[in-house]
Design a protein around this motif. Structure first.
Motif, mmCIF file in Angstrom:
data_model
loop_
_atom_site.group_PDB
_atom_site.id
_atom_site.type_symbol
_atom_site.label_atom_id
_atom_site.label_comp_id
_atom_site.label_asym_id
_atom_site.label_seq_id
_atom_site.Cartn_x
_atom_site.Cartn_y
_atom_site.Cartn_z
ATOM 1 N N GLY A 191 0.929 -1.190 0.080
ATOM 2 C CA GLY A 191 0.097 -0.080 -0.246
ATOM 3 C C GLY A 191 0.892 1.174 0.024
ATOM 4 N N ARG A 192 0.240 2.510 -0.314
ATOM 5 C CA ARG A 192 0.979 3.752 -0.380
ATOM 6 C C ARG A 192 1.542 4.059 0.715
ATOM 7 N N ASP A 193 2.859 4.175 1.336
ATOM 8 C CA ASP A 193 3.549 4.708 2.236
ATOM 9 C C ASP A 193 3.515 3.258 3.136
ATOM 10 N N GLY A 194 3.145 2.175 2.815
ATOM 11 C CA GLY A 194 2.920 1.241 3.742
ATOM 12 C C GLY A 194 4.353 0.278 3.944
ATOM 13 N N PRO A 195 4.389 -0.590 4.837
ATOM 14 C CA PRO A 195 5.579 -1.310 5.165
ATOM 15 C C PRO A 195 6.185 -2.151 3.938
ATOM 16 N N PRO A 196 7.439 -2.160 3.874
ATOM 17 C CA PRO A 196 8.085 -2.955 2.989
ATOM 18 C C PRO A 196 7.977 -4.284 3.131
ATOM 19 N N LEU A 197 7.908 -4.953 1.875
ATOM 20 C CA LEU A 197 7.889 -6.565 1.621
ATOM 21 C C LEU A 197 9.105 -6.938 0.911
ATOM 22 N N ASP A 198 9.922 -7.571 1.373
ATOM 23 C CA ASP A 198 11.132 -8.219 0.558
ATOM 24 C C ASP A 198 10.816 -9.379 -0.218
ATOM 25 N N LEU A 199 11.094 -9.544 -1.429
ATOM 26 C CA LEU A 199 11.076 -10.624 -2.292
ATOM 27 C C LEU A 199 12.501 -11.125 -2.982
ATOM 28 N N LEU A 200 12.616 -12.264 -2.853
ATOM 29 C CA LEU A 200 13.879 -12.883 -3.406
ATOM 30 C C LEU A 200 13.600 -13.831 -4.295
ATOM 31 N N THR A 201 14.508 -13.718 -5.494
ATOM 32 C CA THR A 201 14.238 -14.709 -6.671
ATOM 33 C C THR A 201 15.892 -15.360 -6.794
ATOM 34 N N ALA A 202 16.201 -16.609 -6.344
ATOM 35 C CA ALA A 202 17.481 -16.895 -6.316
ATOM 36 C C ALA A 202 17.744 -18.360 -7.281
ATOM 37 N N ARG A 203 18.692 -18.728 -7.755
ATOM 38 C CA ARG A 203 19.218 -19.647 -8.508
ATOM 39 C C ARG A 203 20.690 -19.801 -8.222
ATOM 40 N N PHE A 204 20.948 -21.078 -7.268
ATOM 41 C CA PHE A 204 22.262 -21.299 -6.859
ATOM 42 C C PHE A 204 22.543 -22.691 -7.321
ATOM 43 N N ASP A 205 23.912 -23.099 -7.772
ATOM 44 C CA ASP A 205 24.456 -24.249 -8.169
ATOM 45 C C ASP A 205 25.258 -24.803 -6.751
ATOM 46 N N ARG A 206 25.803 -23.927 -6.072
ATOM 47 C CA ARG A 206 26.629 -24.574 -5.231
ATOM 48 C C ARG A 206 26.729 -23.664 -3.791
ATOM 49 N N HIS A 207 25.709 -22.664 -3.865
ATOM 50 C CA HIS A 207 25.965 -21.939 -2.297
ATOM 51 C C HIS A 207 25.340 -22.462 -1.471
ATOM 52 N N VAL A 208 25.856 -22.514 -0.136
ATOM 53 C CA VAL A 208 25.200 -22.916 0.969
ATOM 54 C C VAL A 208 25.123 -21.817 1.903
ATOM 55 N N TYR A 209 23.887 -21.755 2.611
ATOM 56 C CA TYR A 209 23.931 -20.753 3.466
ATOM 57 C C TYR A 209 24.539 -21.096 4.967
ATOM 58 N N ALA A 210 25.101 -20.134 5.554
ATOM 59 C CA ALA A 210 25.248 -20.246 6.886
ATOM 60 C C ALA A 210 24.005 -20.290 7.975
ATOM 61 N N PRO A 211 24.134 -20.754 8.822
ATOM 62 C CA PRO A 211 23.095 -20.907 9.694
ATOM 63 C C PRO A 211 22.618 -19.313 10.094
ATOM 64 N N HIS A 212 21.563 -19.070 9.975
ATOM 65 C CA HIS A 212 21.039 -17.708 10.143
ATOM 66 C C HIS A 212 19.375 -18.025 10.427
ATOM 67 N N ALA A 213 18.902 -16.670 10.657
ATOM 68 C CA ALA A 213 17.592 -16.496 11.071
ATOM 69 C C ALA A 213 16.873 -15.200 10.511
#
Length: 282
Positions: A21-43
Motif C-alpha cells: 500500500g501507499r506509504d505502507g511497510p516494505p515486503l522483500d522478495l527474493l528470486t534465487a538460483r544457486f548451483d553450489r551456494h550453501v547458507y550459513a546458519p541464520h534466522a
C-alpha cells in the motif's frame, strides 16, 4: 563452475522491495538460483515463505532436514535458525518472500504468530499462486497490487496449514463497503490509498475489506482499479495520445505496466488499439 569477473555464473540472487500500500511497510522478495551456494546458519525477523521452482535443496531446521522439490512450499518461523544448500548436482532455485507476522494473522483470531507443525507443505494450487504473484510483483512492485494479493495469500496459507483459528468470512454490509472502496480508488487512481487505511476508516481488518470487495466485485481491488485505468486509457488513446503519455496520465507505473493490463482486458496492445481506431476514423 564457470566464472565471470570473479563471480560464479550459476549463483544468482535478485532482491526486490515492494510496499504493501501507499506509504505502507516494505515486503522483500527474493528470486534465487544457486548451483553450489550453501547458507550459513541464520534466522530472519519475519516468516520466510518460499516456493521451490527448480532442482532440490536441503534445509537444516529445528533439528531436522527439509528437502524441498519443485512445487513445494517452505514456511520458516521468525527467529528460527536454518541453513540451505543444494541437495544434488544441478543446484536449486526458489522464490521467497519475508512476511511480518501480522500478514499471517489478518484473517485469524488473535495476533500471536501462527504455528506450522510441518514446515514443508504440499499445496500445488497455493504454490502456483504464490509463485505467480511473486514473479509479477518482482517485475512491477505496485503497492496496491501487493497489498491486495499478499495478505490474501498469507491468510490462505495460515488457514490451510497452521493451527490458527479463522475469523468468519461473513462481512456485514459488504456491498456498501465494496462501493465505498471502489469510489475512493476511482477518485484517487493516480495515487490510491492503502487498503489498511481504508479498512481502518471502515472499522474493519484489511482481510475483511478484501473479502467484502472480492465478494461484491468479483475481483480484488488492484484488478478493479487496473481495469478502470484501462477504460480511461482507452479514451485518451482515441484522442491520439501515445501509450507512453497515457500510462502516466491514468496511474500506471510505465508503458509496460499499461500494456500488460491493456492486453489482459482488451486483448490488444495500447499501440495496436490506437492505430486501429485512428485507421477506422473512430
Amino acid at each position: 563452475m564457470r566464472t565471470v569477473g570473479g563471480e560464479e555464473v550459476g549463483e544468482q540472487a535478485l532482491w526486490t522491495r515492494a510496499r504493501l500500500g501507499r506509504d505502507g511497510p516494505p515486503l522483500d522478495l527474493l528470486t534465487a538460483r544457486f548451483d553450489r551456494h550453501v547458507y550459513a546458519p541464520h534466522a530472519h525477523d519475519e516468516f520466510t515463505i518460499g516456493v521451490c521452482v527448480g532442482g532440490s535443496e536441503i534445509i537444516d531446521y529445528r533439528g531436522g532436514r527439509i528437502r524441498p522439490t519443485p512445487g513445494s512450499i517452505v514456511v520458516l518461523a521468525p527467529g528460527e535458525m536454518h541453513t540451505g544448500g543444494p541437495a544434488e548436482t544441478g543446484g536449486y532455485a526458489y522464490r521467497a518472500l519475508y512476511a511480518a507476522t501480522s500478514l499471517l494473522t489478518d484473517g485469524s483470531l488473535g495476533t500471536a504468530a501462527p504455528h506450522f507443525r510441518d514446515p514443508l507443505l504440499d499445496d500445488p494450487d497455493l504454490a502456483t499462486a504464490l509463485s505467480r504473484t511473486h514473479t509479477e510483483l518482482a517485475a512491477c512492485p505496485d503497492p496496491l497490487e501487493a497489498e491486495s494479493r499478499i495478505p490474501w495469500l498469507m491468510t490462505a496459507l495460515t488457514r490451510r496449514h497452521s493451527t490458527a483459528r479463522a475469523i468468519t468470512d461473513t462481512v456485514a454490509g459488504a456491498d456498501h463497503i465494496a462501493r465505498t472502496v471502489r469510489d475512493r480508488l476511482a477518485d484517487e487512481l493516480m495515487s490510491p490509498p492503502s487498503l489498511a487505511a481504508l479498512a481502518a476508516d471502515l472499522g474493519l481488518s484489511r482481510y475483511q475489506l478484501l473479502r467484502a470487495f472480492r465478494t461484491t466485485m468479483g475481483v480484488p481491488p488492484y484488478a478493479w482499479l487496473a481495469q478502470h485505468r484501462v477504460s480511461r486509457a482507452r479514451g485518451l488513446l482515441e484522442t491520439g495520445l501515445r501509450p507512453a503519455e497515457v500510462a502516466g496520465l491514468v496511474g500506471f507505473a510505465d508503458q509496460a505496466h499499461l500494456t500488460r493490463w491493456f492486453r489482459r482486458v482488451l486483448g490488444v496492445t495500447p499501440a495496436a488499439y490506437r492505430n486501429s481506431v485512428q485507421d477506422t476514423g473512430v
